[in-house]
Design a protein around this motif. Structure first.
Motif, PDB file in Angstrom:
ATOM      1  N   ARG A  87      12.041  -2.939   7.965  1.00  0.00           N
ATOM      2  CA  ARG A  87      11.300  -1.885   7.291  1.00  0.00           C
ATOM      3  C   ARG A  87       9.950  -2.430   6.877  1.00  0.00           C
ATOM      4  O   ARG A  87       9.801  -3.628   6.640  1.00  0.00           O
ATOM      5  N   ALA A  88       8.949  -1.560   6.788  1.00  0.00           N
ATOM      6  CA  ALA A  88       7.613  -1.970   6.351  1.00  0.00           C
ATOM      7  C   ALA A  88       7.392  -1.535   4.914  1.00  0.00           C
ATOM      8  O   ALA A  88       7.370  -0.342   4.617  1.00  0.00           O
ATOM      9  N   GLN A  89       7.242  -2.505   4.032  1.00  0.00           N
ATOM     10  CA  GLN A  89       6.819  -2.233   2.660  1.00  0.00           C
ATOM     11  C   GLN A  89       5.329  -2.558   2.586  1.00  0.00           C
ATOM     12  O   GLN A  89       4.926  -3.712   2.657  1.00  0.00           O
ATOM     13  N   LEU A  90       4.525  -1.514   2.504  1.00  0.00           N
ATOM     14  CA  LEU A  90       3.083  -1.675   2.549  1.00  0.00           C
ATOM     15  C   LEU A  90       2.471  -1.449   1.168  1.00  0.00           C
ATOM     16  O   LEU A  90       3.130  -0.954   0.260  1.00  0.00           O
ATOM     17  N   GLY A  91       1.208  -1.822   1.064  1.00  0.00           N
ATOM     18  CA  GLY A  91       0.486  -1.599  -0.185  1.00  0.00           C
ATOM     19  C   GLY A  91       0.031  -2.891  -0.822  1.00  0.00           C
ATOM     20  O   GLY A  91       0.497  -3.978  -0.480  1.00  0.00           O
ATOM     21  N   TRP A  92      -0.886  -2.767  -1.766  1.00  0.00           N
ATOM     22  CA  TRP A  92      -1.367  -3.930  -2.514  1.00  0.00           C
ATOM     23  C   TRP A  92      -0.225  -4.458  -3.378  1.00  0.00           C
ATOM     24  O   TRP A  92       0.535  -3.697  -3.980  1.00  0.00           O
ATOM     25  N   PHE A  93      -0.105  -5.784  -3.444  1.00  0.00           N
ATOM     26  CA  PHE A  93       1.043  -6.414  -4.099  1.00  0.00           C
ATOM     27  C   PHE A  93       1.315  -5.853  -5.486  1.00  0.00           C
ATOM     28  O   PHE A  93       2.459  -5.507  -5.828  1.00  0.00           O
ATOM     29  N   GLU A  94       0.300  -5.729  -6.306  1.00  0.00           N
ATOM     30  CA  GLU A  94       0.525  -5.296  -7.688  1.00  0.00           C
ATOM     31  C   GLU A  94       0.931  -3.832  -7.791  1.00  0.00           C
ATOM     32  O   GLU A  94       1.396  -3.399  -8.851  1.00  0.00           O
ATOM     33  N   ILE A  96       3.285  -2.570  -5.951  1.00  0.00           N
ATOM     34  CA  ILE A  96       4.653  -2.476  -5.421  1.00  0.00           C
ATOM     35  C   ILE A  96       5.639  -2.944  -6.488  1.00  0.00           C
ATOM     36  O   ILE A  96       5.573  -4.091  -6.942  1.00  0.00           O
ATOM     37  N   PRO A  97       6.569  -2.097  -6.902  1.00  0.00           N
ATOM     38  CA  PRO A  97       7.577  -2.514  -7.893  1.00  0.00           C
ATOM     39  C   PRO A  97       8.392  -3.703  -7.384  1.00  0.00           C
ATOM     40  O   PRO A  97       8.632  -3.842  -6.182  1.00  0.00           O
ATOM     41  N   GLN A  98       8.826  -4.537  -8.320  1.00  0.00           N
ATOM     42  CA  GLN A  98       9.565  -5.745  -7.959  1.00  0.00           C
ATOM     43  C   GLN A  98      10.823  -5.421  -7.155  1.00  0.00           C
ATOM     44  O   GLN A  98      11.174  -6.142  -6.217  1.00  0.00           O
ATOM     45  N   GLU A  99      11.505  -4.315  -7.493  1.00  0.00           N
ATOM     46  CA  GLU A  99      12.728  -3.986  -6.752  1.00  0.00           C
ATOM     47  C   GLU A  99      12.421  -3.655  -5.292  1.00  0.00           C
ATOM     48  O   GLU A  99      13.243  -3.911  -4.403  1.00  0.00           O
ATOM     49  N   ASP A 100      11.234  -3.107  -5.020  1.00  0.00           N
ATOM     50  CA  ASP A 100      10.864  -2.822  -3.636  1.00  0.00           C
ATOM     51  C   ASP A 100      10.496  -4.101  -2.881  1.00  0.00           C
ATOM     52  O   ASP A 100      10.736  -4.207  -1.677  1.00  0.00           O
ATOM     53  N   GLY A 195       3.228   1.165  -1.953  1.00  0.00           N
ATOM     54  CA  GLY A 195       3.325   0.905  -3.389  1.00  0.00           C
ATOM     55  C   GLY A 195       2.950   2.141  -4.179  1.00  0.00           C
ATOM     56  O   GLY A 195       2.041   2.880  -3.795  1.00  0.00           O
ATOM     57  N   ASP A 196       3.649   2.377  -5.299  1.00  0.00           N
ATOM     58  CA  ASP A 196       3.407   3.601  -6.055  1.00  0.00           C
ATOM     59  C   ASP A 196       2.981   3.353  -7.498  1.00  0.00           C
ATOM     60  O   ASP A 196       3.047   4.246  -8.341  1.00  0.00           O
ATOM     61  N   ILE A 197       2.542   2.130  -7.804  1.00  0.00           N
ATOM     62  CA  ILE A 197       1.980   1.845  -9.124  1.00  0.00           C
ATOM     63  C   ILE A 197       0.468   2.021  -9.040  1.00  0.00           C
ATOM     64  O   ILE A 197      -0.196   1.351  -8.240  1.00  0.00           O
ATOM     65  N   ASP A 198      -0.077   2.930  -9.825  1.00  0.00           N
ATOM     66  CA  ASP A 198      -1.520   3.204  -9.790  1.00  0.00           C
ATOM     67  C   ASP A 198      -2.273   2.174 -10.614  1.00  0.00           C
ATOM     68  O   ASP A 198      -2.023   1.998 -11.809  1.00  0.00           O
ATOM     69  N   ILE A 199      -3.204   1.487  -9.946  1.00  0.00           N
ATOM     70  CA  ILE A 199      -4.065   0.494 -10.610  1.00  0.00           C
ATOM     71  C   ILE A 199      -5.498   0.814 -10.214  1.00  0.00           C
ATOM     72  O   ILE A 199      -5.856   0.770  -9.031  1.00  0.00           O
ATOM     73  N   ALA A 200      -6.310   1.142 -11.190  1.00  0.00           N
ATOM     74  CA  ALA A 200      -7.661   1.636 -10.926  1.00  0.00           C
ATOM     75  C   ALA A 200      -8.486   0.653 -10.101  1.00  0.00           C
ATOM     76  O   ALA A 200      -9.263   1.061  -9.232  1.00  0.00           O
ATOM     77  N   ASP A 201      -8.311  -0.651 -10.347  1.00  0.00           N
ATOM     78  CA  ASP A 201      -9.115  -1.647  -9.626  1.00  0.00           C
ATOM     79  C   ASP A 201      -8.863  -1.618  -8.118  1.00  0.00           C
ATOM     80  O   ASP A 201      -9.708  -2.054  -7.328  1.00  0.00           O
ATOM     81  N   TYR A 202      -7.691  -1.122  -7.711  1.00  0.00           N
ATOM     82  CA  TYR A 202      -7.348  -1.088  -6.299  1.00  0.00           C
ATOM     83  C   TYR A 202      -7.452   0.312  -5.697  1.00  0.00           C
ATOM     84  O   TYR A 202      -7.152   0.495  -4.503  1.00  0.00           O
ATOM     85  N   ALA A 203      -7.837   1.289  -6.475  1.00  0.00           N
ATOM     86  CA  ALA A 203      -7.750   2.686  -6.031  1.00  0.00           C
ATOM     87  C   ALA A 203      -8.513   2.925  -4.730  1.00  0.00           C
ATOM     88  O   ALA A 203      -7.993   3.572  -3.802  1.00  0.00           O
TER      89      ALA A 203
END
Length: 272
Positions: A87-94, A96-100, A195-203
């Protein structure tokens, strides 16, 4: 090999399905496993007693052992193991929740280990076999938006490089496959997670990356049919490759990484 028996994970779609189809077309026997097997047996055209379809969640070691036992009961041996499920877990590291992050490793790394642990005793008894590991060029090269996915593939390849040396004296061979971007369902929203954690610096870069993935989905340059045919041919070769890069993009990225590493290694000599 004659009467070759394949054990393929993730055979419900994509490259795994094509490998099952092509191995059957070559006259081989196939154990096709997938989390969901609905309609799989019917869609694979198979001669009588040449196909066994089994449900398998690779993250469950006991399920892997049961699938192995069923394969041996049906065919008596396993000649080619294809660790394809992933499976592909994509997105900026921060983002992405730890469980993912852990789930990515449970499927891509520990899932392959579970299946190998179930199958290798049979190959050791046979003193023969081929372990095909479907990795990615991202097992050599990482990039923004793919750090967690690449981490799982780097780990997968590190494990297999060492394991290949451990099993080679017992007559068991290894092939690591590193495709570039393939026209499969791999980037579908139902398969690839973001990843589904919103972080403004990476938006801004996250938005651009998601647009790139959406545009690339279904339009990747590399043909999985051609790769499947190549893997089936390698499996029947008396001396298959140990590593198989596939696609112009994979060769370009891997070549650039090798040149970068060589330059960094040379530069480190002046600092040592």
């Amino acid at each position: 090999m004659t009467d070759t028996v394949w054990f393929i994970t993730g055979a419900g779609g994509g490259l795994g399905y094509l490998l099952a189809r092509d191995a059957l077309a070559a006259g081989d026997k196939v154990v096709a496993t997938s989390r969901s097997i609905e309609g799989l047996g019917e869609s694979l055209s198979a001669a009588e007693n040449s196909l066994l379809v089994l449900p398998l969640d690779v993250t469950d070691p006991r399920a892997a052992a049961r699938a192995h036992d069923a394969a041996i009961a049906a065919f008596g041996r396993i000649d080619v193991l294809v660790n394809n499920a992933g499976r592909a877990q994509l997105g900026w590291f921060e983002t992405i929740p730890q469980e993912d992050v852990r789930r990515q490793f449970e499927i891509n790394l520990f899932g392959a280990m579970n299946v190998a642990r179930a199958v290798l005793p049979t190959m050791r008894r046979q003193r023969s076999g081929l372990v095909v590991t479907i990795s990615s060029v991202n097992g050599l090269v990482s990039n923004p938006g793919g750090s967690v996915y690449a981490a799982s593939k780097f780990a997968l390849e590190g494990w297999m490089e060492g394991l290949a040396e451990e099993i080679a004296p017992l007559g068991i061979r290894s092939l690591i496959v590193e495709p570039g971007m393939m026209r499969t369902n791999f980037l579908n929203p139902s398969t690839a997670r973001q990843g589904d954690i919103d972080i403004a610096d990476y938006a801004e870069p996250v938005s651009a990356f998601r647009a790139f993935i959406a545009q690339a989905n279904g339009a990747q340059q590399n043909d999985p049919e051609a790769l499947s045919a190549l893997i089936v041919a390698e499996a029947s070769s008396p001396s298959p490759a140990r590593r198989l890069l596939f696609g112009a993009d994979a060769h370009e990225w891997a070549g650039a990484k090798c040149r970068q590493l060589a330059a960094e290694i040379d530069a480190s000599r002046t600092r040592a």
